[in-house]
Design a protein around this motif. Structure first.
Motif, PDB file in Angstrom:
ATOM      1  N   GLN A 166       0.814  -1.214   0.000  1.00  0.00           N
ATOM      2  CA  GLN A 166       0.000   0.000   0.000  1.00  0.00           C
ATOM      3  C   GLN A 166       0.852   1.270   0.000  1.00  0.00           C
ATOM      4  O   GLN A 166       0.292   2.368  -0.022  1.00  0.00           O
ATOM      5  CB  GLN A 166      -0.913   0.008   1.241  1.00  0.00           C
ATOM      6  CG  GLN A 166      -1.821  -1.210   1.312  1.00  0.00           C
ATOM      7  CD  GLN A 166      -2.734  -1.207   2.538  1.00  0.00           C
ATOM      8  OE1 GLN A 166      -2.851  -0.218   3.258  1.00  0.00           O
ATOM      9  NE2 GLN A 166      -3.392  -2.340   2.777  1.00  0.00           N
ATOM     10  N   ALA A 167       2.176   1.143   0.073  1.00  0.00           N
ATOM     11  CA  ALA A 167       2.968   2.331   0.441  1.00  0.00           C
ATOM     12  C   ALA A 167       3.958   2.822  -0.608  1.00  0.00           C
ATOM     13  O   ALA A 167       4.859   3.609  -0.295  1.00  0.00           O
ATOM     14  CB  ALA A 167       3.710   2.064   1.747  1.00  0.00           C
ATOM     15  N   PHE A 168       3.820   2.399  -1.858  1.00  0.00           N
ATOM     16  CA  PHE A 168       4.768   2.869  -2.870  1.00  0.00           C
ATOM     17  C   PHE A 168       4.773   4.398  -2.909  1.00  0.00           C
ATOM     18  O   PHE A 168       3.716   5.030  -2.971  1.00  0.00           O
ATOM     19  CB  PHE A 168       4.404   2.310  -4.248  1.00  0.00           C
ATOM     20  CG  PHE A 168       5.387   2.695  -5.304  1.00  0.00           C
ATOM     21  CD1 PHE A 168       6.625   2.090  -5.369  1.00  0.00           C
ATOM     22  CD2 PHE A 168       5.089   3.701  -6.223  1.00  0.00           C
ATOM     23  CE1 PHE A 168       7.564   2.452  -6.329  1.00  0.00           C
ATOM     24  CE2 PHE A 168       6.011   4.075  -7.192  1.00  0.00           C
ATOM     25  CZ  PHE A 168       7.248   3.453  -7.241  1.00  0.00           C
ATOM     26  N   GLY A 169       5.961   4.992  -2.845  1.00  0.00           N
ATOM     27  CA  GLY A 169       6.074   6.449  -2.904  1.00  0.00           C
ATOM     28  C   GLY A 169       6.137   7.123  -1.538  1.00  0.00           C
ATOM     29  O   GLY A 169       6.461   8.301  -1.450  1.00  0.00           O
ATOM     30  N   VAL A 285       6.181  10.196   5.806  1.00  0.00           N
ATOM     31  CA  VAL A 285       5.362  10.817   4.762  1.00  0.00           C
ATOM     32  C   VAL A 285       4.543   9.695   4.136  1.00  0.00           C
ATOM     33  O   VAL A 285       5.101   8.695   3.670  1.00  0.00           O
ATOM     34  CB  VAL A 285       6.232  11.516   3.691  1.00  0.00           C
ATOM     35  CG1 VAL A 285       5.359  12.066   2.567  1.00  0.00           C
ATOM     36  CG2 VAL A 285       7.048  12.636   4.323  1.00  0.00           C
ATOM     37  N   SER A 286       3.227   9.847   4.154  1.00  0.00           N
ATOM     38  CA  SER A 286       2.336   8.801   3.639  1.00  0.00           C
ATOM     39  C   SER A 286       2.021   9.051   2.174  1.00  0.00           C
ATOM     40  O   SER A 286       2.107  10.183   1.693  1.00  0.00           O
ATOM     41  CB  SER A 286       1.037   8.814   4.449  1.00  0.00           C
ATOM     42  OG  SER A 286       0.141   7.834   3.967  1.00  0.00           O
ATOM     43  N   ASN A 287       1.630   7.992   1.469  1.00  0.00           N
ATOM     44  CA  ASN A 287       1.100   8.181   0.112  1.00  0.00           C
ATOM     45  C   ASN A 287      -0.429   8.220   0.162  1.00  0.00           C
ATOM     46  O   ASN A 287      -1.077   8.298  -0.867  1.00  0.00           O
ATOM     47  CB  ASN A 287       1.590   7.083  -0.842  1.00  0.00           C
ATOM     48  CG  ASN A 287       0.986   5.734  -0.523  1.00  0.00           C
ATOM     49  OD1 ASN A 287       0.157   5.607   0.375  1.00  0.00           O
ATOM     50  ND2 ASN A 287       1.385   4.717  -1.252  1.00  0.00           N
ATOM     51  N   TRP A 288      -0.989   8.079   1.358  1.00  0.00           N
ATOM     52  CA  TRP A 288      -2.435   8.112   1.564  1.00  0.00           C
ATOM     53  C   TRP A 288      -3.180   7.121   0.665  1.00  0.00           C
ATOM     54  O   TRP A 288      -4.157   7.460   0.012  1.00  0.00           O
ATOM     55  CB  TRP A 288      -2.998   9.534   1.401  1.00  0.00           C
ATOM     56  CG  TRP A 288      -2.426  10.461   2.413  1.00  0.00           C
ATOM     57  CD1 TRP A 288      -1.426  11.374   2.232  1.00  0.00           C
ATOM     58  CD2 TRP A 288      -2.764  10.527   3.808  1.00  0.00           C
ATOM     59  NE1 TRP A 288      -1.128  12.001   3.415  1.00  0.00           N
ATOM     60  CE2 TRP A 288      -1.935  11.502   4.394  1.00  0.00           C
ATOM     61  CE3 TRP A 288      -3.689   9.840   4.620  1.00  0.00           C
ATOM     62  CZ2 TRP A 288      -1.992  11.829   5.761  1.00  0.00           C
ATOM     63  CZ3 TRP A 288      -3.750  10.158   5.957  1.00  0.00           C
ATOM     64  CH2 TRP A 288      -2.910  11.142   6.513  1.00  0.00           C
ATOM     65  N   ALA A 289      -2.676   5.883   0.679  1.00  0.00           N
ATOM     66  CA  ALA A 289      -3.393   4.804  -0.021  1.00  0.00           C
ATOM     67  C   ALA A 289      -4.832   4.789   0.472  1.00  0.00           C
ATOM     68  O   ALA A 289      -5.764   4.560  -0.302  1.00  0.00           O
ATOM     69  CB  ALA A 289      -2.725   3.467   0.255  1.00  0.00           C
ATOM     70  N   GLN A 290      -5.005   5.013   1.755  1.00  0.00           N
ATOM     71  CA  GLN A 290      -6.338   5.162   2.347  1.00  0.00           C
ATOM     72  C   GLN A 290      -6.296   6.309   3.341  1.00  0.00           C
ATOM     73  O   GLN A 290      -5.278   6.510   4.009  1.00  0.00           O
ATOM     74  CB  GLN A 290      -6.767   3.879   3.092  1.00  0.00           C
ATOM     75  CG  GLN A 290      -6.816   2.633   2.227  1.00  0.00           C
ATOM     76  CD  GLN A 290      -7.851   2.722   1.121  1.00  0.00           C
ATOM     77  OE1 GLN A 290      -8.799   3.506   1.180  1.00  0.00           O
ATOM     78  NE2 GLN A 290      -7.664   1.917   0.088  1.00  0.00           N
ATOM     79  N   TYR A 291      -7.421   7.013   3.432  1.00  0.00           N
ATOM     80  CA  TYR A 291      -7.591   8.013   4.498  1.00  0.00           C
ATOM     81  C   TYR A 291      -8.568   7.374   5.483  1.00  0.00           C
ATOM     82  O   TYR A 291      -9.763   7.269   5.207  1.00  0.00           O
ATOM     83  CB  TYR A 291      -8.135   9.325   3.937  1.00  0.00           C
ATOM     84  CG  TYR A 291      -8.210  10.412   4.994  1.00  0.00           C
ATOM     85  CD1 TYR A 291      -7.139  11.268   5.210  1.00  0.00           C
ATOM     86  CD2 TYR A 291      -9.347  10.556   5.782  1.00  0.00           C
ATOM     87  CE1 TYR A 291      -7.199  12.255   6.190  1.00  0.00           C
ATOM     88  CE2 TYR A 291      -9.413  11.545   6.760  1.00  0.00           C
ATOM     89  CZ  TYR A 291      -8.331  12.382   6.964  1.00  0.00           C
ATOM     90  OH  TYR A 291      -8.397  13.348   7.932  1.00  0.00           O
ATOM     91  N   THR A 292      -8.024   6.911   6.611  1.00  0.00           N
ATOM     92  CA  THR A 292      -8.805   6.056   7.506  1.00  0.00           C
ATOM     93  C   THR A 292      -9.012   6.692   8.871  1.00  0.00           C
ATOM     94  O   THR A 292      -8.046   7.116   9.514  1.00  0.00           O
ATOM     95  CB  THR A 292      -8.097   4.694   7.657  1.00  0.00           C
ATOM     96  OG1 THR A 292      -7.915   4.147   6.345  1.00  0.00           O
ATOM     97  CG2 THR A 292      -8.909   3.728   8.510  1.00  0.00           C
TER      98      THR A 292
END
Ligand SMILES: *Cc1c(COP(=O)(O)O)cnc(C)c1O
Length: 373
Positions: A166-169, A285-292
């Motif tokens: 889930q975290a590419f980038g 730093v997140s790639n925000w695959a999900q905003y949970t």
């Protein structure tokens, strides 16, 4: 009003004719397996992440299994995985006969708790298992606490794997995902931040000898020639068409990443003071695959949003120790109460790089209504 949870069509529009042309080039050349774009995409992955080696494979689950095979995991070996994750994190090692050992997560980041990991390592030794590997998951796009995990792993001789499906980038203290663990696994499932139009995955590692072995394992344990088989492997390859699609998507990925971060910040400011907004650990730093979010009356709020036309998702309704197929997995002696509780609280909001400002404002208003009712 109909709002998509992830808008792949908007992305396709943004890519324009380049995407269709890229697919057409492969159709015309006909090198569908291990063709030109597969190698180009592997090079692009190395360049983007800074990892010395990138090996593509069939999907993110195989990527984990291939790492387990490369490390020679077998019966009696313990692999520490968070109890709050997608099932593949444990499944990939169960199929090798190893024992997934379930560890609790941190209630704020949803990622592996280092204290729980330490306890699980001690427990596994008492249970006559050999601690071999820790698989940290970068859940929802935020890197796990690799600095602390690496320290514990070094003290115990464990290999560190990042399940970064889930975290590419994403990055941690300026270091990109792909360079934070001994091995990093990626998934290009369509809904992931970098997704193709089918299944796809990759393994990133700086260990050259293991990279060579994994490459062989993805192709039936191939040796120097096609019908020379030096290892027992799998058939797990990324199609050339999928690689061509990914190469095009990678070109706009940085701009999508900026957009996702902007959208996450907008959610944060719109929801601040109403609900507990997502927490990022120091340096992450997140790639925000999900905003949970974590919500006390989650099911009720989800139904209200659904009625109002806002799609949401629950990742994941059950922790792994509550899944029938994983009941035999050992659980850390201190339990996984946080993982169990999160299953009833988490709610992910629509999140993609093309979410219009007005739509997002509407989502925020409707969520505030639902929470305050
Ligand atoms: C999606 C995902 C996987 C599996 O990826 P596939 O490509 O679907 O096999 C593994 N782990 C996590 C955390 C995931 O989100």
């Amino acid at each position: 009003m109909s709002i998509p949870f992830i808008d792949l069509q908007a992305q396709r529009k943004a890519l324009g004719p380049l995407l269709d042309e890229a697919i057409k080039r492969v159709l015309e050349r006909g090198d569908f397996i291990q063709g030109r774009e597969v190698h180009d995409f592997e090079e692009a992955l190395s360049l983007f992440t800074g990892a010395a080696n990138a090996i593509t494979c069939g999907n993110g689950t195989d990527a984990l299994t291939l790492v387990g095979m490369a490390e020679g995991l077998a019966k009696g070996d313990a692999v520490f995985v968070p109890a709050f994750t997608f099932v593949a994190t444990a499944e990939a090692f169960s199929v090798l006969g190893a024992t997934p050992y379930l560890v609790d997560v941190d209630p704020r980041t949803f990622n592996m708790s280092v204290d729980s990991l330490k306890q699980a390592i001690a427990d596994s030794i008492l249970a006559n298992l050999t601690p071999r590997m820790v698989v940290a998951v970068d859940l929802f796009g935020q890197p796990a606490e690799y600095n602390a995990i690496k320290k514990v792993s070094e003290e115990n001789g464990l290999t560190v794997v990042a399940d970064a499906a889930q975290a590419f980038g994403a990055s941690l203290f300026g270091k990109k995902v792909g360079t934070l663990a001994d091995y990093t696994t990626l998934s290009f499932f369509p809904a992931k931040p970098l997704g193709c139009y089918g299944d796809g995955g990759a393994i990133l590692t700086d260990i050259d000898s293991k990279a060579q072995l994994i490459r062989s394992l993805t192709q039936h344990g191939k040796g120097s020639e096609k019908y020379d088989n030096v290892n027992i492997g799998l058939n797990s390859r990324l199609d050339t068409i999928q690689a061509a699609i990914l190469l095009e998507k990678l070109k706009i990925f940085d701009s999508e990443l900026r957009s996702r971060n902007l959208i996450a910040n907008r959610y944060n400011s719109g929801l601040d003071g109403i609900v507990e907004t997502p927490f990022l650990s120091n340096g992450a730093v997140s790639n925000w695959a999900q905003y949970t979010l974590k919500l006390e009356r989650r099911d009720e709020i989800q139904s209200r949003l659904k009625l109002a036309g806002v799609p949401t998702a629950v990742y994941y309704p059950k922790s792994l120790n509550q899944q029938m197929g994983y009941l035999p997995c050992p659980v850390v002696s201190t339990g996984v109460p946080v993982s169990e509780k999160l299953g009833g609280q988490v709610l992910s909001l629509p999140m993609h790089a093309y979410l219009p400002v007005q739509t997002q404002q509407k989502i925020v208003e409707l969520l505030i209504d639902a929470v305050c009712q």
